[in-house]
Design an enzyme around this catalytic site. Sequence first.
Site, PDB file in Angstrom:
ATOM      1  CE  LYS A   1      -4.129  -1.862   0.147  1.00 61.92           C
ATOM      2  NZ  LYS A   1      -5.164  -1.592  -0.872  1.00 61.92           N
TER       3      LYS A   1
ATOM      4  CD  GLU B   1      -4.823  -2.993  -6.811  1.00 62.00           C
ATOM      5  OE1 GLU B   1      -5.887  -2.954  -6.163  1.00 62.00           O
ATOM      6  OE2 GLU B   1      -3.978  -3.913  -6.671  1.00 62.00           O
TER       7      GLU B   1
ATOM      8  CE  LYS C   1     -10.757  -5.472  -3.542  1.00 59.14           C
ATOM      9  NZ  LYS C   1      -9.949  -4.750  -4.524  1.00 59.14           N
TER      10      LYS C   1
END
Length: 326
Positions: A107, A164, A214
Amino acid sequence: MLPTLAELIETAQVVSLPLVTRFRGIDTREALVFQGPFGWTEFSPFVEYDDAEAAAWLWAAIDFGWNAPPAPLRERIIVNATVPAVGPEQVSDVLARFPGCRTAKVKVANVGQTLADDIARVRQVRAVLGAEGRIRVDANGGWNVDEAEHAIHALAEFDLEYVEQPCATVAELVDIRLRTAYLDIPIAADESVRRAEDPLAVARAGAADLLVIKAQPLGGIRSALAIIAQTGLPVVVSSALDTSIGISMGAHLAAAIPELQFDCGLGTASLLAADVTTSPLVPVGGSIPVQRVVPDAGLLARHAASADRRAWWLNRLASTYATIAG
Protein backbone atom coordinates in the site's frame (compact mmCIF):
# COMPACT_ATOMS: atom_id res chain seq x y z
CA MET A 1 -35.35 -16.85 -7.33
CA LEU A 2 -34.73 -14.11 -4.79
CA PRO A 3 -34.99 -15.44 -1.21
CA THR A 4 -37.14 -13.49 1.18
CA LEU A 5 -35.65 -10.99 3.60
CA ALA A 6 -36.86 -13.20 6.45
CA GLU A 7 -34.80 -16.09 5.05
CA LEU A 8 -31.69 -13.92 5.06
CA ILE A 9 -32.25 -12.63 8.58
CA GLU A 10 -33.05 -16.07 9.99
CA THR A 11 -29.39 -17.17 10.07
CA ALA A 12 -27.75 -13.72 9.96
CA GLN A 13 -24.75 -13.17 12.22
CA VAL A 14 -22.89 -9.87 12.51
CA VAL A 15 -19.24 -9.99 13.53
CA SER A 16 -16.60 -7.41 14.36
CA LEU A 17 -13.13 -8.78 13.73
CA PRO A 18 -9.96 -7.03 14.92
CA LEU A 19 -7.15 -6.44 12.45
CA VAL A 20 -3.50 -7.22 13.08
CA THR A 21 -2.58 -3.70 12.01
CA ARG A 22 -4.54 -0.67 10.88
CA PHE A 23 -5.62 -1.07 7.25
CA ARG A 24 -7.51 1.34 4.98
CA GLY A 25 -8.12 3.54 8.02
CA ILE A 26 -9.86 0.89 10.15
CA ASP A 27 -8.86 -1.30 13.08
CA THR A 28 -11.79 -3.74 12.93
CA ARG A 29 -13.71 -5.29 10.05
CA GLU A 30 -17.46 -5.75 10.39
CA ALA A 31 -19.35 -8.26 8.28
CA LEU A 32 -22.76 -9.89 8.10
CA VAL A 33 -22.80 -13.60 7.26
CA PHE A 34 -25.78 -15.87 6.67
CA GLN A 35 -26.53 -19.35 5.36
CA GLY A 36 -28.18 -20.33 2.10
CA PRO A 37 -29.05 -23.74 0.63
CA PHE A 38 -25.52 -24.07 -0.84
CA GLY A 39 -23.64 -22.83 2.22
CA TRP A 40 -22.56 -19.79 4.18
CA THR A 41 -22.11 -16.49 2.41
CA GLU A 42 -21.11 -12.91 3.25
CA PHE A 43 -22.50 -9.38 2.87
CA SER A 44 -19.85 -6.86 3.89
CA PRO A 45 -19.84 -3.62 1.88
CA PHE A 46 -17.75 -0.95 3.55
CA VAL A 47 -19.77 1.11 5.99
CA GLU A 48 -19.54 4.33 3.95
CA TYR A 49 -21.23 2.77 0.89
CA ASP A 50 -24.87 3.65 0.24
CA ASP A 51 -27.64 1.17 -0.56
CA ALA A 52 -27.21 1.55 -4.31
CA GLU A 53 -23.54 0.58 -4.13
CA ALA A 54 -24.17 -2.10 -1.50
CA ALA A 55 -26.77 -3.74 -3.76
CA ALA A 56 -24.12 -5.53 -5.84
CA TRP A 57 -22.60 -6.93 -2.65
CA LEU A 58 -25.97 -8.35 -1.61
CA TRP A 59 -26.54 -9.88 -5.04
CA ALA A 60 -23.14 -11.53 -4.68
CA ALA A 61 -23.97 -12.90 -1.24
CA ILE A 62 -27.28 -14.32 -2.42
CA ASP A 63 -25.71 -15.83 -5.55
CA PHE A 64 -23.04 -17.61 -3.49
CA GLY A 65 -25.51 -18.88 -0.90
CA TRP A 66 -28.37 -19.87 -3.20
CA ASN A 67 -26.49 -21.21 -6.23
CA ALA A 68 -23.75 -23.75 -6.78
CA PRO A 69 -20.51 -22.07 -7.89
CA PRO A 70 -19.07 -22.90 -11.32
CA ALA A 71 -17.00 -26.06 -11.59
CA PRO A 72 -13.46 -25.23 -10.40
CA LEU A 73 -10.57 -25.44 -12.85
CA ARG A 74 -8.01 -25.58 -10.02
CA GLU A 75 -8.01 -26.72 -6.40
CA ARG A 76 -5.76 -24.04 -4.94
CA ILE A 77 -5.19 -20.36 -5.67
CA ILE A 78 -1.71 -18.82 -5.48
CA VAL A 79 -1.97 -15.58 -3.48
CA ASN A 80 0.09 -12.50 -2.70
CA ALA A 81 1.05 -10.99 0.62
CA THR A 82 -0.48 -7.61 1.45
CA VAL A 83 1.63 -4.98 3.19
CA PRO A 84 -0.36 -2.11 4.76
CA ALA A 85 1.07 1.39 5.05
CA VAL A 86 3.40 0.39 7.89
CA GLY A 87 6.89 1.57 8.71
CA PRO A 88 9.80 -0.37 7.18
CA GLU A 89 10.62 -1.84 10.58
CA GLN A 90 7.28 -3.70 10.53
CA VAL A 91 7.58 -5.14 7.02
CA SER A 92 9.29 -8.39 8.02
CA ASP A 93 6.62 -9.18 10.62
CA VAL A 94 3.84 -8.49 8.11
CA LEU A 95 5.37 -10.69 5.42
CA ALA A 96 5.90 -13.49 7.94
CA ARG A 97 2.10 -13.81 8.12
CA PHE A 98 2.06 -14.88 4.44
CA PRO A 99 4.25 -18.02 4.38
CA GLY A 100 5.34 -19.13 0.95
CA CYS A 101 4.03 -16.04 -0.87
CA ARG A 102 6.35 -14.93 -3.67
CA THR A 103 4.46 -11.71 -4.40
CA ALA A 104 3.68 -8.70 -2.19
CA LYS A 105 1.17 -5.93 -2.76
CA VAL A 106 2.35 -2.81 -0.95
CA LYS A 107 0.00 0.00 0.00
CA VAL A 108 1.24 3.47 -0.97
CA ALA A 109 -0.15 7.03 -1.15
CA ASN A 110 -1.61 6.69 2.34
CA VAL A 111 -3.12 9.87 3.80
CA GLY A 112 -0.63 11.57 6.11
CA GLN A 113 2.40 9.84 4.60
CA THR A 114 4.93 10.93 1.99
CA LEU A 115 6.52 9.40 -1.07
CA ALA A 116 9.65 8.95 1.03
CA ASP A 117 7.61 6.72 3.37
CA ASP A 118 6.42 4.68 0.39
CA ILE A 119 9.94 4.28 -0.98
CA ALA A 120 11.27 3.14 2.39
CA ARG A 121 8.47 0.57 2.72
CA VAL A 122 8.89 -0.81 -0.80
CA ARG A 123 12.67 -0.91 -0.42
CA GLN A 124 12.31 -3.04 2.70
CA VAL A 125 9.84 -5.37 0.99
CA ARG A 126 12.35 -5.86 -1.82
CA ALA A 127 15.08 -6.57 0.74
CA VAL A 128 12.94 -9.23 2.45
CA LEU A 129 11.62 -10.88 -0.74
CA GLY A 130 14.94 -10.75 -2.56
CA ALA A 131 15.54 -10.28 -6.25
CA GLU A 132 13.16 -13.11 -7.24
CA GLY A 133 10.17 -11.69 -5.35
CA ARG A 134 7.43 -9.78 -7.13
CA ILE A 135 6.25 -6.38 -5.91
CA ARG A 136 3.10 -4.56 -6.90
CA VAL A 137 2.01 -1.26 -5.34
CA ASP A 138 -1.54 -0.04 -4.71
CA ALA A 139 -2.30 3.68 -4.40
CA ASN A 140 -6.10 3.30 -4.11
CA GLY A 141 -6.47 6.34 -6.40
CA GLY A 142 -4.52 8.52 -3.98
CA TRP A 143 -2.35 10.39 -6.50
CA ASN A 144 -3.15 12.96 -9.13
CA VAL A 145 -1.49 12.40 -12.51
CA ASP A 146 1.61 14.47 -11.78
CA GLU A 147 2.09 12.83 -8.40
CA ALA A 148 1.61 9.40 -9.92
CA GLU A 149 4.16 10.01 -12.64
CA HIS A 150 6.74 11.18 -10.09
CA ALA A 151 6.00 8.29 -7.72
CA ILE A 152 6.07 5.57 -10.38
CA HIS A 153 9.39 6.87 -11.67
CA ALA A 154 10.78 6.90 -8.11
CA LEU A 155 9.56 3.36 -7.38
CA ALA A 156 10.60 1.88 -10.72
CA GLU A 157 14.01 0.89 -9.34
CA PHE A 158 12.31 -1.83 -7.29
CA ASP A 159 11.20 -3.71 -10.43
CA LEU A 160 7.45 -3.33 -10.00
CA GLU A 161 5.12 -5.99 -11.36
CA TYR A 162 2.41 -3.34 -11.80
CA VAL A 163 0.90 -0.22 -10.21
CA GLU A 164 -2.68 -0.58 -9.01
CA GLN A 165 -5.14 2.33 -9.29
CA PRO A 166 -2.55 5.13 -9.21
CA CYS A 167 -5.25 7.74 -9.92
CA ALA A 168 -8.96 7.91 -9.22
CA THR A 169 -10.64 8.41 -12.60
CA VAL A 170 -10.61 6.53 -15.88
CA ALA A 171 -9.39 9.65 -17.72
CA GLU A 172 -6.48 9.98 -15.30
CA LEU A 173 -5.59 6.31 -15.74
CA VAL A 174 -5.45 6.82 -19.52
CA ASP A 175 -3.16 9.82 -19.00
CA ILE A 176 -0.77 8.18 -16.54
CA ARG A 177 -0.59 5.02 -18.64
CA LEU A 178 0.58 7.11 -21.61
CA ARG A 179 2.98 9.20 -19.53
CA THR A 180 4.73 6.18 -18.00
CA ALA A 181 4.68 3.86 -21.01
CA TYR A 182 8.45 4.28 -21.37
CA LEU A 183 8.93 2.60 -17.97
CA ASP A 184 7.13 -0.56 -19.13
CA ILE A 185 5.27 -0.91 -15.82
CA PRO A 186 1.67 -2.11 -16.29
CA ILE A 187 -1.24 -0.13 -14.84
CA ALA A 188 -4.01 -2.03 -13.05
CA ALA A 189 -7.52 -0.74 -12.37
CA ASP A 190 -9.43 -1.65 -9.20
CA GLU A 191 -11.80 1.02 -7.89
CA SER A 192 -12.44 2.23 -11.45
CA VAL A 193 -13.94 -1.19 -12.18
CA ARG A 194 -15.75 -2.15 -9.00
CA ARG A 195 -17.20 1.28 -8.17
CA ALA A 196 -18.19 2.20 -11.71
CA GLU A 197 -21.64 2.11 -13.25
CA ASP A 198 -19.96 0.66 -16.34
CA PRO A 199 -17.09 -1.69 -15.42
CA LEU A 200 -16.23 -2.16 -19.10
CA ALA A 201 -15.40 1.54 -19.52
CA VAL A 202 -11.85 0.98 -18.30
CA ALA A 203 -11.11 -1.57 -21.02
CA ARG A 204 -12.80 0.44 -23.77
CA ALA A 205 -10.82 3.56 -22.84
CA GLY A 206 -7.49 1.75 -22.81
CA ALA A 207 -7.03 2.88 -19.23
CA ALA A 208 -5.39 -0.27 -17.85
CA ASP A 209 -3.28 -3.27 -18.75
CA LEU A 210 -5.08 -5.53 -16.28
CA LEU A 211 -8.04 -5.47 -13.93
CA VAL A 212 -8.30 -6.21 -10.21
CA ILE A 213 -11.59 -8.04 -9.74
CA LYS A 214 -13.53 -8.57 -6.50
CA ALA A 215 -16.53 -10.88 -6.37
CA GLN A 216 -18.73 -8.96 -3.92
CA PRO A 217 -18.59 -5.46 -5.48
CA LEU A 218 -19.22 -6.88 -8.95
CA GLY A 219 -22.42 -8.69 -8.01
CA GLY A 220 -21.06 -12.20 -7.55
CA ILE A 221 -19.10 -14.89 -9.32
CA ARG A 222 -21.22 -15.11 -12.47
CA SER A 223 -21.41 -11.36 -12.92
CA ALA A 224 -17.64 -11.03 -12.47
CA LEU A 225 -16.95 -13.83 -14.96
CA ALA A 226 -19.13 -12.08 -17.53
CA ILE A 227 -17.22 -8.82 -17.07
CA ILE A 228 -13.88 -10.62 -17.38
CA ALA A 229 -14.98 -12.30 -20.61
CA GLN A 230 -16.14 -9.02 -22.13
CA THR A 231 -13.03 -6.99 -21.28
CA GLY A 232 -10.52 -9.49 -22.61
CA LEU A 233 -7.93 -8.19 -20.13
CA PRO A 234 -5.92 -10.32 -17.68
CA VAL A 235 -7.22 -10.13 -14.12
CA VAL A 236 -6.17 -10.44 -10.52
CA VAL A 237 -8.90 -11.71 -8.20
CA SER A 238 -8.73 -9.92 -4.88
CA SER A 239 -10.71 -9.57 -1.65
CA ALA A 240 -12.28 -6.62 0.11
CA LEU A 241 -10.81 -7.54 3.51
CA ASP A 242 -13.46 -10.24 3.82
CA THR A 243 -13.83 -12.92 6.43
CA SER A 244 -12.81 -16.40 5.28
CA ILE A 245 -16.38 -16.86 4.07
CA GLY A 246 -16.07 -13.93 1.67
CA ILE A 247 -12.58 -15.05 0.64
CA SER A 248 -14.08 -18.45 -0.21
CA MET A 249 -16.35 -16.66 -2.68
CA GLY A 250 -13.30 -15.02 -4.25
CA ALA A 251 -11.44 -18.33 -4.38
CA HIS A 252 -14.34 -19.95 -6.25
CA LEU A 253 -14.28 -17.04 -8.71
CA ALA A 254 -10.53 -17.39 -9.25
CA ALA A 255 -10.92 -21.14 -9.67
CA ALA A 256 -13.38 -20.62 -12.55
CA ILE A 257 -11.16 -18.30 -14.62
CA PRO A 258 -9.44 -20.21 -17.44
CA GLU A 259 -6.18 -18.26 -17.27
CA LEU A 260 -4.69 -16.65 -14.15
CA GLN A 261 -1.47 -14.89 -15.08
CA PHE A 262 -1.00 -13.17 -11.72
CA ASP A 263 -1.03 -14.23 -8.07
CA CYS A 264 -4.36 -13.29 -6.48
CA GLY A 265 -5.07 -10.95 -3.59
CA LEU A 266 -6.98 -13.55 -1.59
CA GLY A 267 -4.56 -13.99 1.31
CA THR A 268 -5.98 -11.13 3.37
CA ALA A 269 -7.36 -13.35 6.13
CA SER A 270 -3.79 -13.06 7.41
CA LEU A 271 -4.52 -9.40 8.18
CA LEU A 272 -7.30 -10.42 10.58
CA ALA A 273 -6.45 -11.07 14.22
CA ALA A 274 -9.59 -13.24 14.42
CA ASP A 275 -11.91 -14.96 11.95
CA VAL A 276 -15.25 -16.76 11.90
CA THR A 277 -13.74 -20.22 11.44
CA THR A 278 -11.16 -22.36 13.18
CA SER A 279 -9.69 -23.12 9.74
CA PRO A 280 -9.26 -19.68 8.17
CA LEU A 281 -8.26 -19.38 4.52
CA VAL A 282 -4.76 -18.10 5.22
CA PRO A 283 -1.86 -18.89 2.87
CA VAL A 284 -0.07 -22.19 3.27
CA GLY A 285 2.86 -22.60 0.92
CA GLY A 286 1.76 -19.41 -0.84
CA SER A 287 -1.75 -20.58 -1.73
CA ILE A 288 -5.24 -21.10 -0.33
CA PRO A 289 -7.69 -23.95 -1.03
CA VAL A 290 -10.88 -23.60 -3.04
CA GLN A 291 -13.51 -24.68 -0.53
CA ARG A 292 -16.63 -23.61 1.32
CA VAL A 293 -16.20 -22.26 4.84
CA VAL A 294 -18.47 -23.18 7.74
CA PRO A 295 -18.27 -20.72 10.64
CA ASP A 296 -17.60 -21.85 14.19
CA ALA A 297 -20.47 -21.08 16.59
CA GLY A 298 -18.07 -20.20 19.37
CA LEU A 299 -16.16 -17.72 17.23
CA LEU A 300 -19.37 -16.14 15.96
CA ALA A 301 -20.42 -15.60 19.57
CA ARG A 302 -17.00 -14.37 20.73
CA HIS A 303 -16.73 -11.81 17.95
CA ALA A 304 -20.38 -10.85 17.71
CA ALA A 305 -20.87 -7.16 17.07
CA SER A 306 -22.56 -5.03 19.71
CA ALA A 307 -26.35 -4.88 19.79
CA ASP A 308 -26.28 -1.42 18.22
CA ARG A 309 -24.00 -2.55 15.40
CA ARG A 310 -26.05 -5.69 14.79
CA ALA A 311 -29.17 -3.55 14.50
CA TRP A 312 -27.34 -1.21 12.12
CA TRP A 313 -26.32 -4.08 9.86
CA LEU A 314 -29.78 -5.68 9.88
CA ASN A 315 -31.31 -2.33 8.96
CA ARG A 316 -28.75 -2.01 6.20
CA LEU A 317 -29.56 -5.49 4.97
CA ALA A 318 -33.26 -4.61 4.89
CA SER A 319 -32.78 -1.33 3.03
CA THR A 320 -30.37 -2.87 0.53
CA TYR A 321 -32.75 -5.78 0.02
CA ALA A 322 -35.52 -3.27 -0.76
CA THR A 323 -33.23 -1.76 -3.39
CA ILE A 324 -32.60 -5.03 -5.21
CA ALA A 325 -36.18 -6.28 -4.78
CA GLY A 326 -37.39 -3.12 -6.45
